[in-house]
Design a protein around this motif. Structure first.
Motif, PDB file in Angstrom:
ATOM      1  N   PRO A  30       0.820  -1.222   0.000  1.00 25.81           N
ATOM      2  CA  PRO A  30       0.000   0.000   0.000  1.00 25.81           C
ATOM      3  C   PRO A  30       0.846   1.260   0.000  1.00 25.81           C
ATOM      4  O   PRO A  30       2.045   1.220   0.275  1.00 25.81           O
ATOM      5  CB  PRO A  30      -0.777  -0.123   1.320  1.00 25.81           C
ATOM      6  CG  PRO A  30       0.164  -0.847   2.219  1.00 25.81           C
ATOM      7  CD  PRO A  30       0.880  -1.845   1.339  1.00 25.81           C
ATOM      8  N   ILE A  42       1.452   3.488   2.058  1.00 24.21           N
ATOM      9  CA  ILE A  42       1.498   3.895   3.453  1.00 24.21           C
ATOM     10  C   ILE A  42       2.948   3.803   3.911  1.00 24.21           C
ATOM     11  O   ILE A  42       3.616   2.789   3.693  1.00 24.21           O
ATOM     12  CB  ILE A  42       0.617   2.985   4.340  1.00 24.21           C
ATOM     13  CG1 ILE A  42      -0.834   3.004   3.858  1.00 24.21           C
ATOM     14  CG2 ILE A  42       0.673   3.433   5.804  1.00 24.21           C
ATOM     15  CD1 ILE A  42      -1.758   2.084   4.638  1.00 24.21           C
ATOM     16  N   TYR A  67      -1.608  -0.402  10.548  1.00 22.70           N
ATOM     17  CA  TYR A  67      -1.906  -0.105   9.141  1.00 22.70           C
ATOM     18  C   TYR A  67      -0.964  -0.825   8.183  1.00 22.70           C
ATOM     19  O   TYR A  67      -1.210  -0.874   6.967  1.00 22.70           O
ATOM     20  CB  TYR A  67      -1.880   1.401   8.877  1.00 22.70           C
ATOM     21  CG  TYR A  67      -0.593   2.104   9.264  1.00 22.70           C
ATOM     22  CD1 TYR A  67       0.581   1.919   8.553  1.00 22.70           C
ATOM     23  CD2 TYR A  67      -0.569   2.988  10.330  1.00 22.70           C
ATOM     24  CE1 TYR A  67       1.745   2.574   8.890  1.00 22.70           C
ATOM     25  CE2 TYR A  67       0.586   3.656  10.695  1.00 22.70           C
ATOM     26  CZ  TYR A  67       1.751   3.438   9.964  1.00 22.70           C
ATOM     27  OH  TYR A  67       2.903   4.081  10.316  1.00 22.70           O
ATOM     28  N   GLU A 117      -6.170   1.359   0.990  1.00 18.06           N
ATOM     29  CA  GLU A 117      -5.756   2.218   2.091  1.00 18.06           C
ATOM     30  C   GLU A 117      -6.940   2.896   2.772  1.00 18.06           C
ATOM     31  O   GLU A 117      -6.937   3.094   3.990  1.00 18.06           O
ATOM     32  CB  GLU A 117      -4.771   3.288   1.580  1.00 18.06           C
ATOM     33  CG  GLU A 117      -3.471   2.733   1.025  1.00 18.06           C
ATOM     34  CD  GLU A 117      -3.525   2.405  -0.461  1.00 18.06           C
ATOM     35  OE1 GLU A 117      -2.465   2.169  -1.065  1.00 18.06           O
ATOM     36  OE2 GLU A 117      -4.646   2.388  -1.021  1.00 18.06           O
ATOM     37  N   PHE A 121      -1.191   8.695   4.407  1.00 20.04           N
ATOM     38  CA  PHE A 121      -2.115   7.977   5.290  1.00 20.04           C
ATOM     39  C   PHE A 121      -1.673   8.004   6.755  1.00 20.04           C
ATOM     40  O   PHE A 121      -1.543   6.976   7.398  1.00 20.04           O
ATOM     41  CB  PHE A 121      -2.296   6.543   4.799  1.00 20.04           C
ATOM     42  CG  PHE A 121      -2.905   6.501   3.443  1.00 20.04           C
ATOM     43  CD1 PHE A 121      -4.271   6.641   3.281  1.00 20.04           C
ATOM     44  CD2 PHE A 121      -2.117   6.382   2.323  1.00 20.04           C
ATOM     45  CE1 PHE A 121      -4.842   6.634   2.019  1.00 20.04           C
ATOM     46  CE2 PHE A 121      -2.681   6.382   1.053  1.00 20.04           C
ATOM     47  CZ  PHE A 121      -4.044   6.508   0.906  1.00 20.04           C
TER      48      PHE A 121
END
Length: 368
Positions: A167, A169, A226, A234, A334
């Motif tokens: 992701p 992130i 996360y 996300e 994020f």
């Protein structure tokens, strides 16, 4: 009585079934809430010495007459069930929300724990509801390191397929397991992450396909880490941040709460409060998201917008629009921050209380 062996994946029982035949027979026509287990709905206690036994005994006292409901023994060690778990399960059922579980823990533990949760939360209906509930475990997580080892390409390309699951992130590449929510389209009793990867390679579960896109728009994963999120998912994250370790309450420096001060920001200094009552905040977000969903907004988008409404909305919009290039961009990607006002927790409690009348804040948090 339903047993774990009835539920569990058994590769000997289902050999050589092609991935395309492992789709679920049901379709998701309503919002789906997927629970992580550890540190979201349960805190495992590894009791290995006398000090830990003492800490566990002190923690149990905080639950008074409901100790037996909030400390469940699974596979020989206790799990502290977070306050609000049973009310949240009942509330989501009342709202006709599909419930699933996705934990990187071993399947046997996950199944046994969820079965006990359902027996307490739903009583007579618990067993029948449990048998209809999908539970995904470690062997359903996409193994990034495994994908890297499989690559026969040169060094410049050995990350290519792995990156298809990473992701946008910051630091998410450090986590080797990803909870790709597309696995929920597959039967947990027959499918594994290898089937998900195979279908991904075939283009059968492309995020842009109508079936997958419609599903992802209405599914939410409640997670405290996360790094488990997968690429293009996300915004499906309901992030519960903040945990404490050590002796309950007394040994941790924390600010007591003035429950009359709705504008008080629940931040790091209230980490014990955040840890114990994060499901109050989660239900606050979900209840508002369900309201927006009924007005026509995708459940995922409603949930994400509510989280960001109470944080840095400008940074959130920046994350959505800025290409994922360079360290500065990654640092801003994020940054979910659950430091929100006390009023959010109180609204969540108010919404959950009808489903579990004894639900309340513990007096240890009151400020005189």
């Amino acid at each position: 009585m339903f047993s774990v062996s009835d539920y569990s994946y058994d590769k000997k029982r289902t050999p050589n079934i092609p991935p395309t035949e492992k789709y679920k027979k049901i379709t998701y026509d309503q919002p789906v809430v997927v629970f992580d287990i550890d540190r979201v709905i349960a805190k495992p206690w590894k009791v290995i010495n006398s000090r830990k036994h003492k800490e566990l005994a002190q923690a149990k006292k905080k639950f008074d007459i409901e100790q037996d409901k909030h400390f469940l023994d699974v596979l020989g060690y206790p799990h502290q069930i977070y306050i609000g778990t049973y009310a949240l399960l009942r509330a989501l059922k009342a709202h006709n929300v599909e419930i699933a579980f996705f934990s990187s823990g071993v399947e046997e533990r996950n199944v046994l724990l969820v079965q006990k949760l359902y027996e307490i939360a739903f009583e007579e209906e618990g067993q029948s509801l449990f048998e209809k509930t999908s539970i995904y475990s470690r062997h359903h997580c996409v193994n990034i390191e495994g994908l890297r080892r499989e690559s026969d390409d040169d060094d410049d390309d050995d990350e290519k397929e792995a990156k298809e699951f990473l992701p946008h992130i910051y630091k998410a590449h450090y986590c080797q397991l990803k909870k790709d929510l597309r696995i929920l389209l597959l039967d947990p009793k027959t499918a594994t992450e290898r089937d998900l990867v195979a279908l991904h390679r075939l283009g059968e579960i492309n995020p842009d396909s109508p079936k997958v896109s419609r599903f992802l728009k209405n599914v939410v994963l409640i997670e405290d880490d996360y790094c488990y999120m997968a690429k293009n998912q996300e915004h499906n994250l309901l992030y519960l941040k903040g945990h404490w370790e050590g002796q309950p309450f007394q040994a941790y420096r924390h600010a007591k709460i003035n429950l009359k001060n709705d504008d008080m920001l629940i931040d790091y200094y209230n980490i014990v409060f955040k840890d114990f009552y994060h499901l109050f905040y989660a239900y606050y977000v979900l209840e508002e998201a369900l309201h927006l969903y009924k007005q026509g907004m995708p459940f995922r988008d409603a949930m994400a917008s509510i989280q960001m409404r109470h944080n840095d909305k400008e940074a959130f919009e920046y994350e959505r629009k800025t290409p994922f290039v360079g360290l500065l961009s990654r640092l801003k990607r994020f940054c979910y921050n659950s430091d929100v006002k006390l009023s959010c927790y109180k609204k969540g409690l108010k919404g959950l209380k009808p489903y579990w009348p004894t639900l309340d804040f513990a007096k240890v948090f009151y400020k005189d």
